[in-house]
Write an enzyme that holds these catalytic residues in place. Structure first.
Site, PDB file in Angstrom:
ATOM      1  N   GLN A 163     -37.371 -44.073  37.865  1.00 36.73           N
ATOM      2  CA  GLN A 163     -35.964 -44.477  37.999  1.00 36.73           C
ATOM      3  C   GLN A 163     -35.047 -43.313  38.389  1.00 36.73           C
ATOM      4  OE1 GLN A 163     -34.610 -47.159  34.959  1.00 36.73           O
ATOM      5  NE2 GLN A 163     -32.460 -46.779  35.351  1.00 36.73           N
ATOM      6  N   TYR A 178     -51.794 -48.205  32.196  1.00 36.88           N
ATOM      7  CA  TYR A 178     -52.997 -48.259  31.357  1.00 36.88           C
ATOM      8  C   TYR A 178     -52.578 -48.692  29.964  1.00 36.88           C
ATOM      9  CZ  TYR A 178     -55.119 -45.398  35.031  1.00 36.88           C
ATOM     10  OH  TYR A 178     -55.570 -44.927  36.238  1.00 36.88           O
TER      11      TYR A 178
HETATM   12  C1  LIG Z   1     -37.473 -46.577  27.631  1.00 36.68           C
HETATM   13  C2  LIG Z   1     -37.131 -47.544  28.721  1.00 36.68           C
HETATM   14  C3  LIG Z   1     -38.111 -47.986  29.588  1.00 36.68           C
HETATM   15  C4  LIG Z   1     -37.805 -48.891  30.593  1.00 36.68           C
HETATM   16  N1  LIG Z   1     -38.775 -49.302  31.463  1.00 36.68           N
HETATM   17  C5  LIG Z   1     -38.444 -50.148  32.479  1.00 36.68           C
HETATM   18  C6  LIG Z   1     -39.399 -50.567  33.440  1.00 36.68           C
HETATM   19  O1  LIG Z   1     -40.553 -50.173  33.382  1.00 36.68           O
HETATM   20  N2  LIG Z   1     -38.999 -51.382  34.446  1.00 36.68           N
HETATM   21  C7  LIG Z   1     -37.713 -51.827  34.547  1.00 36.68           C
HETATM   22  O2  LIG Z   1     -37.388 -52.562  35.499  1.00 36.68           O
HETATM   23  N3  LIG Z   1     -36.797 -51.474  33.661  1.00 36.68           N
HETATM   24  C8  LIG Z   1     -37.127 -50.640  32.629  1.00 36.68           C
HETATM   25  N4  LIG Z   1     -36.193 -50.259  31.749  1.00 36.68           N
HETATM   26  C9  LIG Z   1     -34.863 -50.843  31.889  1.00 36.68           C
HETATM   27  C10 LIG Z   1     -34.083 -50.210  33.010  1.00 36.68           C
HETATM   28  O3  LIG Z   1     -34.001 -48.831  32.791  1.00 36.68           O
HETATM   29  C11 LIG Z   1     -32.726 -50.890  33.024  1.00 36.68           C
HETATM   30  O4  LIG Z   1     -32.896 -52.286  33.187  1.00 36.68           O
HETATM   31  C12 LIG Z   1     -31.840 -50.375  34.157  1.00 36.68           C
HETATM   32  O5  LIG Z   1     -31.571 -49.015  34.005  1.00 36.68           O
HETATM   33  C13 LIG Z   1     -30.552 -51.166  34.182  1.00 36.68           C
HETATM   34  O6  LIG Z   1     -29.686 -50.595  35.103  1.00 36.68           O
HETATM   35  P1  LIG Z   1     -28.121 -50.635  34.861  1.00 36.68           P
HETATM   36  O7  LIG Z   1     -27.529 -50.004  36.067  1.00 36.68           O
HETATM   37  O8  LIG Z   1     -27.696 -52.000  34.487  1.00 36.68           O
HETATM   38  O9  LIG Z   1     -27.860 -49.752  33.550  1.00 36.68           O
HETATM   39  P2  LIG Z   1     -28.179 -48.235  33.257  1.00 36.68           P
HETATM   40  O10 LIG Z   1     -29.256 -47.718  34.107  1.00 36.68           O
HETATM   41  O11 LIG Z   1     -28.346 -48.133  31.784  1.00 36.68           O
HETATM   42  O12 LIG Z   1     -26.861 -47.478  33.689  1.00 36.68           O
HETATM   43  C14 LIG Z   1     -25.677 -47.567  32.953  1.00 36.68           C
HETATM   44  C15 LIG Z   1     -24.828 -46.357  33.297  1.00 36.68           C
HETATM   45  O13 LIG Z   1     -23.540 -46.540  32.728  1.00 36.68           O
HETATM   46  C16 LIG Z   1     -23.073 -45.286  32.313  1.00 36.68           C
HETATM   47  N5  LIG Z   1     -22.022 -45.516  31.315  1.00 36.68           N
HETATM   48  C17 LIG Z   1     -22.133 -46.133  30.118  1.00 36.68           C
HETATM   49  N6  LIG Z   1     -20.947 -46.177  29.494  1.00 36.68           N
HETATM   50  C18 LIG Z   1     -20.057 -45.563  30.320  1.00 36.68           C
HETATM   51  C19 LIG Z   1     -18.667 -45.284  30.231  1.00 36.68           C
HETATM   52  N7  LIG Z   1     -17.928 -45.634  29.156  1.00 36.68           N
HETATM   53  N8  LIG Z   1     -18.069 -44.631  31.244  1.00 36.68           N
HETATM   54  C20 LIG Z   1     -18.779 -44.254  32.340  1.00 36.68           C
HETATM   55  N9  LIG Z   1     -20.111 -44.495  32.469  1.00 36.68           N
HETATM   56  C21 LIG Z   1     -20.737 -45.151  31.482  1.00 36.68           C
HETATM   57  C22 LIG Z   1     -24.308 -44.586  31.762  1.00 36.68           C
HETATM   58  O14 LIG Z   1     -24.139 -43.187  31.772  1.00 36.68           O
HETATM   59  C23 LIG Z   1     -25.377 -45.052  32.725  1.00 36.68           C
HETATM   60  O15 LIG Z   1     -25.599 -44.147  33.770  1.00 36.68           O
HETATM   61  C24 LIG Z   1     -36.478 -49.365  30.724  1.00 36.68           C
HETATM   62  C25 LIG Z   1     -35.487 -48.915  29.869  1.00 36.68           C
HETATM   63  C26 LIG Z   1     -35.810 -48.006  28.871  1.00 36.68           C
HETATM   64  C27 LIG Z   1     -34.722 -47.539  27.941  1.00 36.68           C
END
Ligand SMILES: Cc1cc2nc3c(=O)[nH]c(=O)nc-3n(C[C@H](O)[C@H](O)[C@H](O)COP(=O)(O)OP(=O)(O)OC[C@H]3O[C@@H](n4cnc5c(N)ncnc54)[C@H](O)[C@@H]3O)c2cc1C
Length: 502
Positions: free
Chosen positions: A112, A215
């Protein structure tokens, strides 16, 4: 210190996959936006390790795909079960080879952090999309249907008052925006705690040069995933484990003498939840802010991108005067059922993964979750056909209104999917001239008209050769007519009015 004031059409809170994709798509639609993210550096844990075909189709149309393919990991697709890494395979789960017949894009295996850096570079390439890192949303108010937000620089503490017509809350699973709006999450918030450890080690003696996608190491119940080409891996094992040492990794792998460096580690909790509402006035929830899926099937990043793909063209249509604000209500109407369904399916799959019956997806298949959902809303002109997204069947392409318009390779080597970009698209075959004439007389909404000569396409799209299909900018079928009509002009005009919320 004087306070900065900034005006933007769309304030995007969060620079993860949802926020970055929103920025890119809005810019391509000619809508200005300001993306803020409180982070100044990437996450130490790699999180997702790839996206599925539908998200890659979106990035293909945006011209991002080649840069992502250049950094893709050469994995061997599928999963392998072993007692520990030294053991012989107990079982293998190899994906069917059929995906290329339904999509121009394979899924992508990339960590990611790498994915986001490529996306960020492309988003930055558009002057209409401003990106500010180290900028945190402190609070916001809705005033006269618009957003007034206070944003603070993480480094200097300086505040900026941002006025935006709309705000996309792409601020992740713990979304502060969602909490301020008092929007509940439905579904289980704890499907089990896990501990993740990222480490660097040469495991090629046990995995070969092209490791499996994942795995499952049954002795400890851990999953092992290759994340970066420079020998970086993660393990995730059930339970809150205090020991994040090299010894803990060696125990899981069954390699007591392995040389390795632990890079980062920490707990995470699997959840299967969907927000009770995906929108509130001028605020739209997207990505993990709207839904949390356990990583069974790895659908989190892809779904985040599908959300904003649904939203971006609607915001653009309103900005450019091609639609009324009612079109925006259909974001929640269309995406909330998809998010809820994904949460249910991936939640059940996650539980089955640990119950050991070896059949992770038994309701809808992964391909169906990725591409099979059918939107139902006032801007989809349903034609009374059967449900195109029933559980228990694998994904079959359908051009029923609301579905993703099917992929077909065209004579010039492009795909039908490449045709759906910034405007509505009318597809006809040679005999569909009446529809093309009608499209040329609909100046209120721009329509790109394509005559397809491939003999198989009317059948694939469920029409006669003199029929027509209208596809939205997000590649979903808005309306179709199975054959020609003497009132084509009126019918297409009515369809366009319906499909833009008029
Ligand atoms: C351990 C782990 C393993 C995962 N494995 C997978 C996987 O294998 N495959 C998969 O598809 N998904 C996986 N995920 C889920 C995936 O990471 C998320 O679904 C994805 O990141 C969602 O994207 P998003 O843009 O919605 O949120 P995020 O990527 O969480 O981005 C949110 C952003 O908002 C910012 N933010 C938050 N609050 C504020 C604020 N007040 N002001 C300014 N910025 C702010 C944060 O800094 C962050 O950068 C995993 C998640 C975790 C935690």
């Amino acid at each position: 210190m004087t306070e900065e004031v900034a005006e933007t059409t769309v304030l995007i809170v969060g620079g993860g996959p949802a926020g970055l994709t929103a920025s890119l798509l809005l810019s391509r639609h000619g809508v200005d936006s300001l993306l803020i993210d409180k982070r100044t550096a990437g996450s130490p844990l790699p999180r997702a390790r790839g996206v599925h075909s539908r998200a890659m189709e979106i990035l293909r149309v945006c011209g991002v795909e080649p840069d992502l393919r250049a950094v893709e990991l050469p994995i061997t697709p599928g999963a392998e079960w072993r007692t520990d890494l030294t053991g012989a395979p107990l079982r293998e789960d190899v994906p069917s080879a059929g995906r290329t017949t339904v999509s121009p894009c394979e899924g992508l295996s990339v960590s990611q952090d790498v994915f986001e850096s490529v996306l960020r570079d492309h988003a930055r390439g558009h002057p209409a999309g401003q990106l500010r890192t180290g900028a945190r949303l402190e609070s916001f108010r809705i005033v006269d249907g618009a957003v007034r937000a206070t944003v603070t620089s993480v480094d200097t503490g300086r505040t900026t008052q941002v006025r935006a017509r709309w705000m996309i809350a792409a601020d992740g699973a713990r979304s502060g925006v969602r909490q301020q709006l008092g929007i509940d999450m439905n579904g289980p918030d704890d499907l089990g705690r896990q501990t993740m450890i990222a480490f660097r080690a040469d495991l090629s003696a046990w995995t070969g040069a092209r490791p499996r996608g994942i795995y499952f190491l049954t002795a400890t119940g851990a999953a092992l995933i290759w994340t970066h080409a420079d020998d970086r891996w993660v393990i995730s094992r059930p339970g809150p484990v205090a020991d994040l040492s090299a010894g803990a990794v060696r125990e899981v792998l069954g390699l007591p003498d392995l040389t390795l460096d632990v890079l980062a580690g920490g707990p995470w909790t699997a959840a299967a939840q969907s927000a009770a509402r995906y929108a509130h006035g001028p605020v739209f929830l997207a990505g993990d802010a709207a839904h949390r899926f356990p990583p069974a099937g790895a659908t989190g990043v892809s779904a985040a991108m599908h959300d904003v793909h649904n939203l971006a063209w609607k915001l653009a249509a309103v900005v450019h005067g091609h639609a009324g604000e009612a079109l925006l209500d259909t974001y929640a109407a269309e995406r909330e059922p998809v998010g809820r369904c994904n949460a249910e399916e991936t939640g059940a799959a996650w539980s089955r993964l640990f119950s050991g019956d070896g059949a992770p997806f038994s309701g809808r298949s992964l391909a169906q979750l990725d591409m099979g959902y059918q939107y139902r809303s006032p801007v989809v002109a349903g034609d009374g056909g059967p449900d195109a997204d029933p559980p228990g069947a694998d994904y079959r392409q359908s051009a029923a209104p609301g579905c993703r318009a099917p992929h077909l390779w065209l004579a010039d080597g492009t795909s039908t999917v490449d045709l759906f970009d910034r405007t509505f698209t009318l597809l006809t075959a040679g005999p569909g001239g009446a529809w093309r004439d009608a499209a040329a007389q609909c100046p209120a909404v721009p329509v790109a008209s394509h005559v397809l000569t491939e003999p198989g396409w009317p059948d694939l799209y469920g029409i006669a050769p003199d029929g027509a299909v209208l596809v939205r900018p997000d590649g979903h079928v808005a309306w179709r007519s199975r054959s020609t009509s003497t009132t084509a002009g009126t019918e297409l005009k009515t369809a366009l009015a319906t499909c833009t919320g008029g």
